[in-house]
Design an enzyme around this catalytic site. Structure first.
Site, PDB file in Angstrom:
ATOM      1  N   HIS A 123       6.287 -12.092   5.708  1.00 22.02           N
ATOM      2  CA  HIS A 123       4.982 -12.683   6.003  1.00 22.02           C
ATOM      3  C   HIS A 123       4.515 -13.394   4.730  1.00 22.02           C
ATOM      4  O   HIS A 123       4.855 -12.957   3.628  1.00 22.02           O
ATOM      5  CB  HIS A 123       4.028 -11.539   6.366  1.00 22.02           C
ATOM      6  CG  HIS A 123       2.675 -11.940   6.853  1.00 22.02           C
ATOM      7  ND1 HIS A 123       1.681 -12.359   6.004  1.00 22.02           N
ATOM      8  CD2 HIS A 123       2.143 -11.965   8.093  1.00 22.02           C
ATOM      9  CE1 HIS A 123       0.591 -12.613   6.706  1.00 22.02           C
ATOM     10  NE2 HIS A 123       0.841 -12.395   7.977  1.00 22.02           N
ATOM     11  N   ASP A 200       6.488  -3.653   2.423  1.00 22.23           N
ATOM     12  CA  ASP A 200       5.349  -4.059   3.233  1.00 22.23           C
ATOM     13  C   ASP A 200       5.448  -3.313   4.565  1.00 22.23           C
ATOM     14  O   ASP A 200       6.317  -3.604   5.389  1.00 22.23           O
ATOM     15  CB  ASP A 200       5.416  -5.584   3.427  1.00 22.23           C
ATOM     16  CG  ASP A 200       4.345  -6.115   4.380  1.00 22.23           C
ATOM     17  OD1 ASP A 200       3.690  -5.306   5.052  1.00 22.23           O
ATOM     18  OD2 ASP A 200       4.180  -7.343   4.448  1.00 22.23           O
ATOM     19  N   GLN A 203       3.726  -3.654   9.612  1.00 22.04           N
ATOM     20  CA  GLN A 203       4.174  -3.608  11.013  1.00 22.04           C
ATOM     21  C   GLN A 203       4.994  -2.343  11.301  1.00 22.04           C
ATOM     22  O   GLN A 203       5.680  -2.269  12.323  1.00 22.04           O
ATOM     23  CB  GLN A 203       5.021  -4.838  11.345  1.00 22.04           C
ATOM     24  CG  GLN A 203       4.288  -6.151  11.203  1.00 22.04           C
ATOM     25  CD  GLN A 203       3.158  -6.335  12.212  1.00 22.04           C
ATOM     26  OE1 GLN A 203       3.047  -5.591  13.193  1.00 22.04           O
ATOM     27  NE2 GLN A 203       2.325  -7.315  11.977  1.00 22.04           N
ATOM     28  N   LYS A 226      -4.313  -2.791  11.992  1.00 23.09           N
ATOM     29  CA  LYS A 226      -3.132  -2.930  12.844  1.00 23.09           C
ATOM     30  C   LYS A 226      -2.710  -1.575  13.406  1.00 23.09           C
ATOM     31  O   LYS A 226      -1.705  -1.460  14.099  1.00 23.09           O
ATOM     32  CB  LYS A 226      -1.970  -3.524  12.035  1.00 23.09           C
ATOM     33  CG  LYS A 226      -2.200  -4.978  11.619  1.00 23.09           C
ATOM     34  CD  LYS A 226      -1.006  -5.498  10.859  1.00 23.09           C
ATOM     35  CE  LYS A 226      -1.258  -6.808  10.167  1.00 23.09           C
ATOM     36  NZ  LYS A 226      -1.389  -7.975  11.045  1.00 23.09           N
ATOM     37  N   CYS A 364       2.532 -16.859  10.220  1.00 17.11           N
ATOM     38  CA  CYS A 364       2.487 -16.718   8.752  1.00 17.11           C
ATOM     39  C   CYS A 364       3.870 -16.399   8.189  1.00 17.11           C
ATOM     40  O   CYS A 364       4.020 -15.535   7.315  1.00 17.11           O
ATOM     41  CB  CYS A 364       1.498 -15.634   8.316  1.00 17.11           C
ATOM     42  SG  CYS A 364      -0.176 -15.970   8.792  1.00 17.11           S
TER      43      CYS A 364
HETATM   44  N1  PLP Z   1       2.614  -8.212   6.208  1.00 18.37           N
HETATM   45  C1  PLP Z   1       2.998  -8.298   7.485  1.00 18.37           C
HETATM   46  C2  PLP Z   1       4.415  -7.985   7.850  1.00 18.37           C
HETATM   47  C3  PLP Z   1       2.075  -8.650   8.463  1.00 18.37           C
HETATM   48  O1  PLP Z   1       2.452  -8.746   9.742  1.00 18.37           O
HETATM   49  C4  PLP Z   1       0.742  -8.924   8.076  1.00 18.37           C
HETATM   50  C5  PLP Z   1      -0.249  -9.354   9.077  1.00 18.37           C
HETATM   51  O2  PLP Z   1       0.063  -9.817  10.142  1.00 18.37           O
HETATM   52  C6  PLP Z   1       0.398  -8.811   6.728  1.00 18.37           C
HETATM   53  C7  PLP Z   1       1.359  -8.454   5.823  1.00 18.37           C
HETATM   54  C8  PLP Z   1      -0.988  -9.078   6.261  1.00 18.37           C
HETATM   55  O3  PLP Z   1      -1.844  -8.071   6.695  1.00 18.37           O
HETATM   56  P1  PLP Z   1      -3.420  -8.170   6.471  1.00 18.37           P
HETATM   57  O4  PLP Z   1      -3.838  -9.492   7.028  1.00 18.37           O
HETATM   58  O5  PLP Z   1      -3.954  -6.998   7.217  1.00 18.37           O
HETATM   59  O6  PLP Z   1      -3.665  -8.071   5.013  1.00 18.37           O
END
Ligand code: PLP
Length: 406
Positions: A123, A200, A203, A226, A364
């Protein structure tokens, strides 16, 4: 498996909504999940019964808010099996957790010429902060590529690591492909060469059991919104040995021990990284989301969502011209697809009018879109409250949309 879907759906009154006179089918859970009554009630209760600023005043309201806030730190630590709640830092989300590490770990450990390995399926949140850091420090990002079925080419990691490698940043589960990456194995490979790993988990934590000690992750980040909790709350787990060596991320109240105009000494971890008034009500109500996930059980959730994934994948594959991106044998409940000669935005718009909430776009993850040479995909992402009936509704709506667009 005992998975009482009716009981679970009753926790989420919003799922009874009708939009455009159609029952809402919410399939955009990778972007953000809906909130259960438990979280909404916890949020209201704090405001009604004991709201006050934390860690400061010696009065009932502040004391009660402080102890509930700190109880959630312990809960969040237990949820991912951290060895101590000192390793749990509250942030506003995964993005801020990543920026915290990029800024603070980066300040301490990254030098000109150093390298950070980042995977091709990340992402933007797990790319851009590292990129800003490498620009600031004269360091370099090295890409770990994926294969056509959407798996990381982990066999390349030993070749990519050298004396300049200072960190690997990898997502546990891809928000586009659904691939569950073998992070334990990646961490083992990296550690054998003295390289720490940032995971990260945005998900992952809501879909499968996560044990940061078993993974041996150096850092692990996730977002409450999430995982059926409120937005504006995130967690950064960091091994004590790293957090102790890292400088503060931001300056302000709460993160200090003593301040003079000549010098400031800082609080112990995790408070050193929590400047200013945090999202008190968000963190406390996040506790109710963790309780719910724990009560239902992550293994049960994983099994339920996997059955939805298999069912939907099979149904989608029967549509002529439909191509699924991400066909790893180890997937979480995310399906990205395109249908030949139909733009994902057009499909998304028509599905919305049928009451189906899903995401179309680049998610993204531009580098991933470039890899597949596509502008975007349509993405279905499951949560614990989704059902086969909803997949049937999606399929019926999809058939109507394809008919109109062809
Ligand atoms: N990392 C991953 C894999 C994501 O899917 C997302 C959000 O969709 C993020 C990071 C960013 O998360 P946040 O917008 O809650 O900071």
């Amino acid at each position: 498996m005992h998975f009482d879907i009716d009981k679970i759906r009753n926790y989420f009154p919003v799922l009874r909504l009708e939009i455009y006179n159609k029952p809402l089918v919410y399939l955009d859970n990778a972007a953000s999940t809906q909130k259960p009554l438990q979280v909404l009630m916890a949020y209201e209760k704090i405001h009604n019964d004991y709201y006050g600023n934390i860690h400061r005043a010696a009065h009932y309201m502040a004391d009660r808010a402080t102890s509930d806030f700190e109880a959630v730190r312990k809960k969040a630590g237990n949820f991912i099996n951290a060895s101590s709640e000192k390793e749990i830092i509250f942030t506003k989300g995964t993005t801020e957790s990543i920026n915290l590490v990029a800024s603070s770990f980066g300040e301490q450990f990254i030098r000109p010429g150093d390298e950070i390995i980042v995977t091709e399926m990340e992402h933007h949140s797990n790319i851009v902060p590292w990129q800003l850091l490498t620009i600031r420090k004269g360091a370099k990002i090295i890409k770990l590529p994926i294969s056509d079925i959407g798996e990381l080419q982990t066999g390349l990691i030993p070749e990519l690591i050298n004396a300049k490698t200072k960190l690997i940043a990898v997502t546990h589960v891809s928000n586009v492909l659904g691939t569950i990456n073998p992070v334990k194995q990646i961490i083992e490979t990296a550690h054998a060469r003295g390289v720490p790993v940032f995971v990260d988990g945005a998900q992952a934590v809501q879909h499968l059991p996560v044990d940061v000690q078993d993974l041996d992750a150096d850092f692990y980040a996730f977002s409450a919104h999430k995982m059926y909790g409120p937005n504006g709350v995130g967690v950064l787990y960091g091994k004590e040995k790293w957090l102790e060596q890292m400088p503060p991320y931001q300056g302000g109240g709460e993160m200090i021990s003593e301040v003079t105009f000549e010098k400031t000494t800082f609080s112990e971890i995790p408070f050193k990284f929590e400047a200013g008034t945090p999202n008190i009500t968000g963190v406390i109500s996040f506790g109710a989301a963790i309780d719910l996930l724990t009560e239902i059980g992550l293994a049960n959730i994983a099994e339920w969502e996997n059955s939805l994934l298999l069912y939907a994948t099979e149904m989608l594959k029967s549509i002529k011209g439909l191509n699924i991106y991400g066909e790893s044998g180890k997937k979480s409940g995310v399906i990205s697809f395109n249908i030949k000669e139909i733009h994902p935005y057009d499909l998304g718009m028509l599905l919305d009018k049928s009451g189906i909430a899903l995401r179309s776009g680049h998610h993204c993850a531009d580098p991933l879109m470039k890899y597949y040479n596509i502008p975007g995909t349509v993405r279905v992402s499951f949560g614990l409250y989704n059902t086969r009936e909803e997949i049937d509704r999606l399929m019926a709506a999809l058939a109507r949309a394809v008919e109109m667009l062809k």
